[in-house]
Design an enzyme around this catalytic site. Sequence first.
Site, PDB file in Angstrom:
ATOM      1  N   THR A 135       4.159   1.066   1.827  1.00 48.71           N
ATOM      2  CA  THR A 135       5.253   0.396   1.390  1.00 48.71           C
ATOM      3  C   THR A 135       5.810   1.299   0.129  1.00 48.71           C
ATOM      4  O   THR A 135       7.153   1.500   0.049  1.00 48.71           O
ATOM      5  CB  THR A 135       4.777  -0.749   0.628  1.00 48.71           C
ATOM      6  OG1 THR A 135       4.241  -1.735   1.811  1.00 48.71           O
ATOM      7  CG2 THR A 135       5.896  -1.759  -0.006  1.00 48.71           C
ATOM      8  N   ASN A 167       5.878   4.240   0.148  1.00 52.73           N
ATOM      9  CA  ASN A 167       6.618   5.713   0.946  1.00 52.73           C
ATOM     10  C   ASN A 167       8.158   5.109   1.162  1.00 52.73           C
ATOM     11  O   ASN A 167       9.473   5.519   1.034  1.00 52.73           O
ATOM     12  CB  ASN A 167       6.009   6.042   2.013  1.00 52.73           C
ATOM     13  CG  ASN A 167       6.732   6.928   2.825  1.00 52.73           C
ATOM     14  OD1 ASN A 167       7.677   6.712   3.903  1.00 52.73           O
ATOM     15  ND2 ASN A 167       6.349   8.260   2.855  1.00 52.73           N
ATOM     16  N   GLU A 168       8.298   3.928   1.898  1.00 56.36           N
ATOM     17  CA  GLU A 168       9.473   3.206   2.410  1.00 56.36           C
ATOM     18  C   GLU A 168      10.220   3.205   1.219  1.00 56.36           C
ATOM     19  O   GLU A 168      11.562   3.385   1.405  1.00 56.36           O
ATOM     20  CB  GLU A 168       9.075   2.080   3.154  1.00 56.36           C
ATOM     21  CG  GLU A 168       8.600   2.091   4.656  1.00 56.36           C
ATOM     22  CD  GLU A 168       8.933   1.233   5.230  1.00 56.36           C
ATOM     23  OE1 GLU A 168       9.805   0.339   5.554  1.00 56.36           O
ATOM     24  OE2 GLU A 168       7.610   0.419   5.698  1.00 56.36           O
ATOM     25  N   LEU A 197      -0.407  17.438  -9.147  1.00 56.86           N
ATOM     26  CA  LEU A 197       0.243  16.723 -10.005  1.00 56.86           C
ATOM     27  C   LEU A 197       1.648  16.682  -9.419  1.00 56.86           C
ATOM     28  O   LEU A 197       2.142  17.177  -8.765  1.00 56.86           O
ATOM     29  CB  LEU A 197       0.413  17.466 -11.262  1.00 56.86           C
ATOM     30  CG  LEU A 197      -0.706  18.079 -12.100  1.00 56.86           C
ATOM     31  CD1 LEU A 197      -0.226  19.313 -13.046  1.00 56.86           C
ATOM     32  CD2 LEU A 197      -1.394  17.013 -12.804  1.00 56.86           C
ATOM     33  N   GLY A 217       0.993  -1.147   0.038  1.00 58.32           N
ATOM     34  CA  GLY A 217       0.079  -0.087   0.080  1.00 58.32           C
ATOM     35  C   GLY A 217       0.653   1.113  -0.182  1.00 58.32           C
ATOM     36  O   GLY A 217       1.859   1.441  -0.228  1.00 58.32           O
ATOM     37  N   ASP A 218       0.235   2.293   0.395  1.00 54.86           N
ATOM     38  CA  ASP A 218       0.996   3.859   0.403  1.00 54.86           C
ATOM     39  C   ASP A 218       2.204   3.618   1.291  1.00 54.86           C
ATOM     40  O   ASP A 218       3.223   4.356   1.162  1.00 54.86           O
ATOM     41  CB  ASP A 218      -0.125   4.560   0.685  1.00 54.86           C
ATOM     42  CG  ASP A 218      -1.130   4.869  -0.250  1.00 54.86           C
ATOM     43  OD1 ASP A 218      -0.655   5.202  -1.420  1.00 54.86           O
ATOM     44  OD2 ASP A 218      -2.127   4.883   0.078  1.00 54.86           O
ATOM     45  N   THR A 250      -4.812  -1.787   1.490  1.00 53.18           N
ATOM     46  CA  THR A 250      -5.903  -1.685   1.699  1.00 53.18           C
ATOM     47  C   THR A 250      -6.543  -0.308   0.907  1.00 53.18           C
ATOM     48  O   THR A 250      -7.473  -0.748   0.136  1.00 53.18           O
ATOM     49  CB  THR A 250      -6.107  -1.211   3.272  1.00 53.18           C
ATOM     50  OG1 THR A 250      -5.705  -2.053   4.202  1.00 53.18           O
ATOM     51  CG2 THR A 250      -7.640  -0.890   3.584  1.00 53.18           C
ATOM     52  N   GLU A 274       2.165   7.145   7.915  1.00 48.57           N
ATOM     53  CA  GLU A 274       3.231   7.183   9.116  1.00 48.57           C
ATOM     54  C   GLU A 274       2.886   8.498   9.948  1.00 48.57           C
ATOM     55  O   GLU A 274       3.066   9.485   9.310  1.00 48.57           O
ATOM     56  CB  GLU A 274       4.731   7.301   8.652  1.00 48.57           C
ATOM     57  CG  GLU A 274       5.807   7.132   9.663  1.00 48.57           C
ATOM     58  CD  GLU A 274       5.943   5.924  10.124  1.00 48.57           C
ATOM     59  OE1 GLU A 274       6.237   5.831  11.402  1.00 48.57           O
ATOM     60  OE2 GLU A 274       5.326   4.865   9.432  1.00 48.57           O
TER      61      GLU A 274
END
Length: 299
Positions: free
Chosen positions: A69, A71-72, A215, A66-67, A95, A271
């Site tokens: 992962t 991000n990391e 954007l 997801g977001d 999710t 996070e």
Amino acid sequence: MANFPASLLILNGKSADNQPLREAITLLRDEGIQIHVRVTWEKGDAQRYVDEARRLGVETVIAGGGDGTINEVSTALIQIRDGVAPALGLLPLGTANDFATSAGIPEALDKALKLAIAGNAMEIDMARVNDKTCFINMATGGFGTRITTETPEKLKAALGGVSYLIHGLMRMDTLTPDRCEIRGENFHWQGDALVIGIGNGRQAGGGQQLCPTALVNDGLLQLRIFTGEELLPALFSTLTQSDDNPNIIDGASAWFDIHAPHEITFNLDGEPLSGQEFHIEVLPGALRCRLPPDCPLLR
């Protein structure tokens, strides 16, 4: 696709037993595509796997999850200073998958995987908070942040993005705005905020279009504030997104400074980060990402 270079898939541990994904990877390997797979178990794994990807010489690191992962993995990629960093590929398995959804990544695993390997690599922006923590999609603050961080995992697993809305309605008794001051380029606002969205991407919280004009390659961050003078109307405004809503304040800037007299929490791609002072700045062209040619997030 046999002529495409090797890729490394960093897979969130929650998706390790995804049988359709295993089948999609097997089919591509049978076509001659080299795909390394690594599964995350704890924080820091993504950074270690990106380091390994460089040693392997792959041209793409695919974030499977997801977001959080995404991000990391993207944060690890922009730390690379020597040489050309691998491109980022997106495989939405979380999710909500807010960033991948707004970027137009296919829902079908096989199509998303092919795009992640063979799509055009476009330079995109990221954002950094207080010179330390980064996000690729959005920073959200206020009541919406409390809901996304408090929604039970079982509810998210069963209902997906709509679980955030359901849990929010269940928590109406705790609905309070955050008083704060926000400054940016040619922007200044002070008041009570029910929801704050600062977006590189467009949506958060399981599909809520908080920054619908954002954007990822314009060198700007989009800001949307839902003011909280009248709490119930403001909440329903958040859900209906009417264009002429007096409770909505919009702005755009390469940076925003936020000050609050009390501690508030921002959610950065999942996070949480708490404090009273936040400096949020865009990092133009920070990494390359494989996106569809008709990606709505590209200018």
